[in-house]
Design a protein around this motif. Structure first.
Motif, mmCIF file in Angstrom:
data_model
loop_
_atom_site.group_PDB
_atom_site.id
_atom_site.type_symbol
_atom_site.label_atom_id
_atom_site.label_comp_id
_atom_site.label_asym_id
_atom_site.label_seq_id
_atom_site.Cartn_x
_atom_site.Cartn_y
_atom_site.Cartn_z
ATOM 1 N N GLU A 40 45.844 132.033 3.812
ATOM 2 C CA GLU A 40 45.371 131.389 2.591
ATOM 3 C C GLU A 40 45.820 129.933 2.477
ATOM 4 O O GLU A 40 45.087 129.104 1.932
ATOM 5 N N ASN A 41 47.022 129.599 2.951
ATOM 6 C CA ASN A 41 47.489 128.212 2.782
ATOM 7 C C ASN A 41 47.662 127.470 4.106
ATOM 8 O O ASN A 41 48.389 126.475 4.179
ATOM 9 N N ASN A 42 46.997 127.929 5.154
ATOM 10 C CA ASN A 42 47.088 127.250 6.450
ATOM 11 C C ASN A 42 46.737 125.763 6.307
ATOM 12 O O ASN A 42 45.701 125.415 5.757
ATOM 13 N N GLY A 43 47.624 124.910 6.818
ATOM 14 C CA GLY A 43 47.445 123.463 6.745
ATOM 15 C C GLY A 43 48.262 122.802 5.663
ATOM 16 O O GLY A 43 48.338 121.569 5.596
ATOM 17 N N ILE A 44 48.963 123.583 4.835
ATOM 18 C CA ILE A 44 49.666 122.998 3.696
ATOM 19 C C ILE A 44 50.914 122.214 4.140
ATOM 20 O O ILE A 44 51.283 121.225 3.510
ATOM 21 N N SER A 45 51.574 122.621 5.226
ATOM 22 C CA SER A 45 52.750 121.878 5.711
ATOM 23 C C SER A 45 52.344 120.456 6.087
ATOM 24 O O SER A 45 53.019 119.485 5.714
ATOM 25 N N HIS A 46 51.252 120.332 6.823
ATOM 26 C CA HIS A 46 50.759 119.018 7.249
ATOM 27 C C HIS A 46 50.263 118.209 6.057
ATOM 28 O O HIS A 46 50.521 117.003 5.956
ATOM 29 N N PHE A 47 49.573 118.852 5.118
ATOM 30 C CA PHE A 47 49.061 118.133 3.954
ATOM 31 C C PHE A 47 50.208 117.649 3.073
ATOM 32 O O PHE A 47 50.182 116.521 2.558
ATOM 33 N N LEU A 48 51.226 118.472 2.908
ATOM 34 C CA LEU A 48 52.401 118.064 2.130
ATOM 35 C C LEU A 48 53.069 116.856 2.768
ATOM 36 O O LEU A 48 53.501 115.929 2.068
ATOM 37 N N GLU A 49 53.153 116.849 4.090
ATOM 38 C CA GLU A 49 53.718 115.688 4.800
ATOM 39 C C GLU A 49 52.967 114.414 4.425
ATOM 40 O O GLU A 49 53.575 113.373 4.145
ATOM 41 N N GLU A 125 38.961 113.894 7.554
ATOM 42 C CA GLU A 125 38.540 113.001 8.638
ATOM 43 C C GLU A 125 39.405 113.196 9.876
ATOM 44 O O GLU A 125 38.924 113.099 11.008
ATOM 45 N N GLU A 126 40.685 113.491 9.662
ATOM 46 C CA GLU A 126 41.580 113.775 10.794
ATOM 47 C C GLU A 126 41.124 115.038 11.524
ATOM 48 O O GLU A 126 41.136 115.097 12.766
ATOM 49 N N ILE A 127 40.715 116.056 10.758
ATOM 50 C CA ILE A 127 40.211 117.293 11.355
ATOM 51 C C ILE A 127 38.923 117.020 12.126
ATOM 52 O O ILE A 127 38.725 117.512 13.247
ATOM 53 N N LYS A 128 38.035 116.218 11.531
ATOM 54 C CA LYS A 128 36.775 115.876 12.202
ATOM 55 C C LYS A 128 37.037 115.091 13.483
ATOM 56 O O LYS A 128 36.361 115.283 14.502
ATOM 57 N N MET A 129 38.024 114.193 13.437
ATOM 58 C CA MET A 129 38.361 113.412 14.623
ATOM 59 C C MET A 129 38.851 114.330 15.742
ATOM 60 O O MET A 129 38.492 114.153 16.911
ATOM 61 N N ALA A 130 39.655 115.333 15.363
ATOM 62 C CA ALA A 130 40.119 116.300 16.359
ATOM 63 C C ALA A 130 38.945 117.102 16.917
ATOM 64 O O ALA A 130 38.883 117.385 18.119
ATOM 65 N N GLU A 131 38.008 117.459 16.042
ATOM 66 C CA GLU A 131 36.835 118.214 16.481
ATOM 67 C C GLU A 131 35.999 117.417 17.485
ATOM 68 O O GLU A 131 35.326 117.990 18.345
ATOM 69 N N ASP A 132 36.032 116.102 17.361
ATOM 70 C CA ASP A 132 35.293 115.243 18.289
ATOM 71 C C ASP A 132 36.055 114.999 19.583
ATOM 72 O O ASP A 132 35.618 114.225 20.428
ATOM 73 N N THR A 133 37.220 115.630 19.702
ATOM 74 C CA THR A 133 38.055 115.463 20.895
ATOM 75 C C THR A 133 38.295 116.838 21.511
ATOM 76 O O THR A 133 39.327 117.468 21.288
ATOM 77 N N PRO A 134 37.336 117.344 22.286
ATOM 78 C CA PRO A 134 37.453 118.716 22.803
ATOM 79 C C PRO A 134 38.675 118.944 23.678
ATOM 80 O O PRO A 134 39.200 120.061 23.722
ATOM 81 N N ASP A 135 39.150 117.898 24.380
ATOM 82 C CA ASP A 135 40.350 118.087 25.195
ATOM 83 C C ASP A 135 41.599 118.216 24.335
ATOM 84 O O ASP A 135 42.681 118.533 24.835
ATOM 85 N N LEU A 157 46.620 121.367 11.557
ATOM 86 C CA LEU A 157 45.854 120.596 10.575
ATOM 87 C C LEU A 157 45.211 121.473 9.513
ATOM 88 O O LEU A 157 44.831 120.977 8.449
ATOM 89 N N GLY A 158 45.085 122.768 9.773
ATOM 90 C CA GLY A 158 44.408 123.649 8.838
ATOM 91 C C GLY A 158 42.901 123.572 9.007
ATOM 92 O O GLY A 158 42.390 123.006 9.977
ATOM 93 N N ILE A 159 42.191 124.162 8.053
ATOM 94 C CA ILE A 159 40.733 124.148 8.080
ATOM 95 C C ILE A 159 40.198 123.647 6.748
ATOM 96 O O ILE A 159 40.886 123.689 5.730
ATOM 97 N N GLU A 160 38.959 123.172 6.756
ATOM 98 C CA GLU A 160 38.387 122.478 5.607
ATOM 99 C C GLU A 160 38.405 123.314 4.335
ATOM 100 O O GLU A 160 38.763 122.820 3.265
ATOM 101 N N GLU A 161 38.031 124.598 4.421
ATOM 102 C CA GLU A 161 37.942 125.423 3.217
ATOM 103 C C GLU A 161 39.292 125.540 2.520
ATOM 104 O O GLU A 161 39.383 125.451 1.286
#
Length: 403
Positions: A40-49, A125-135, A157-161
């Motif tokens: 439910e809260n995946n990505g919150i550690s990074h977002f809090l940072e 945008e950080e998540i999208k940038m990672a998505e554009d970097t398949p490696d 990074l978590g997920i958008e939802e």
């Protein structure tokens, strides 16, 4: 000389004086990361940072940036699967300012809803940038293939939802649960004496201990094969083998094995796949140690038409390693390379601060450079060959991103 101190509230402080430099690096290490999250809260550690940089009760986000720029300092942070670190590097004459700034951000960040809404877009945008970097994202896919729905398999990074659902209350609650004195280490390295420990203790004295104790649910390596279709010019392949946890007695044997396999330009994978066959531009291996487990990863990217040959070559290279082990020359050279990397990697206050902070946070102990070199020299052919069979004869996980 490394100095250790535990404050009355449980906060740990490690300080290393390096009199030959004119800089000081201060790091606040928190034993929490994506591994401590839920679905439910995946990505919150990074977002809090991120949110710690978005304004305090007396400074705006812009003022935080301007004040560090004004003294030629650097301030940044990063989140991993098991820890988060906030750090500042400044001239030794500005160390008190850096400490005050970090504590202001740490204790008085407002988490204003307006800033939360803006930062959600930034992280998206950080998540999208990672998505554009398949490696890059193929390594996240490998974590999922290795640990499934366990927290070690979650993306940092978590997920958008989930990101869109975070509120100020969520951030404050997560901070309250995980940002506790017993869960934090302050690491300082540079031209600074032990009197600075008293200043740190005073600055963090407002930090009250709680009765909550961190519990770690053991991760179980559950290897699977995952494939993801994506429009890309290359196929990106990762193989994952169960490795060793932080502090394992034979960790240097594994570091040497990894170095021979794919950890350097002279490694077997690099020489065979890139130099001899021209199958890939990027091919390497690395080992990640966690508190109770580890993962040895092999990565390579190649054209889709070369993927079958690439896979076959990787498996042949691993099979030869299992059958014949290391050569005397490989063992000898890897020891020297490892010792060189170890010494050269400790020539900045940043690296010293990081080494000491991680050691204290995750292991609670420190070994001197001489002790580490002695351990490296003690690695034997027998220990490496036993480890090769233990790791590479077991099941492995795989992740593939291709069109």
């Amino acid at each position: 000389m490394l100095q250790k101190h535990t404050s009355r509230n449980g906060l740990r402080i490690v300080l290393e004086n390096i009199a030959s430099v004119r800089s000081v690096t201060i790091g606040v290490w928190v034993r929490t990361g994506s591994r401590d999250e839920t679905v439910e809260n995946n990505g919150i550690s990074h977002f809090l940072e991120h949110m710690f940089f978005k304004g305090t009760e007396k400074r705006t986000a812009k003022e935080i940036a301007e004040e560090f720029d004004a003294i030629g300092g650097q301030v940044n942070a990063f989140t991993s699967k098991e820890y988060t670190c906030y750090y500042a590097k400044v001239l030794d004459t500005h160390k008190e300012f850096a400490l005050e700034m970090l504590t202001d951000m740490f204790f008085h960040s407002k988490f204003a809803q307006e800033e939360i809404d803006k930062e959600k877009n930034v992280v998206l945008e950080e998540i999208k940038m990672a998505e554009d970097t398949p490696d890059d994202i193929v390594h996240d896919l490998l974590a999922e293939a290795s640990y499934g729905g366990q927290p070690l398999g979650f993306p940092i990074l978590g997920i958008e939802e989930r990101l869109n659902a975070f509120t100020s209350e969520d951030l404050h609650q997560y901070q309250l649960e995980h940002y506790r004195p017993d869960n934090i280490v302050i690491s300082v390295a540079g031209n600074v004496d032990t009197s600075f420990i008293d200043k740190i203790e005073t600055a963090f004295d407002q930090f009250k201990q709680t009765s909550k104790v961190s519990t770690l649910e053991k991760s179980i390596f559950t290897p699977k094969q995952l494939t993801r279709k994506k429009e890309t010019e290359q196929a990106h392949l990762c193989l994952g083998y169960q490795g060793l946890p932080i502090g394992a007695t034979n960790i240097f044997s594994l570091v040497i094995v990894n170095n021979v396999l794919g950890g350097s330009m002279s490694s077997r994978l690099f020489q065979e796949i890139r130099e001899n066959r021209g199958l890939a531009y990027s091919v390497f291996s690395y080992h990640s140690s966690f508190l109770d487990d580890g993962l040895l990863t092999i990565y390579a990217g190649t054209g889709n038409e070369h993927l079958p040959v690439l896979k076959e070559t990787i498996h042949q290279t691993v099979a030869e390693l299992i059958e014949h082990g290391l050569t005397d020359k490989e063992l000898r050279n890897s020891k020297e390379q490892l010792k060189g990397n170890l010494v050269l990697g400790l020539e900045s206050t940043n690296s010293r601060m990081s080494r000491n902070g991680k050691n204290e946070l995750l292991m609670g102990k420190h070994r001197s450079l001489d002790e580490l070199i002695t351990e490296i020299d003690a690695v034997s052919m027998e220990s490496t060959n036993e480890l090769i069979k233990q790791i590479f004869k077991s099941d492995y996980a795989s992740a593939l991103i291709s069109s």
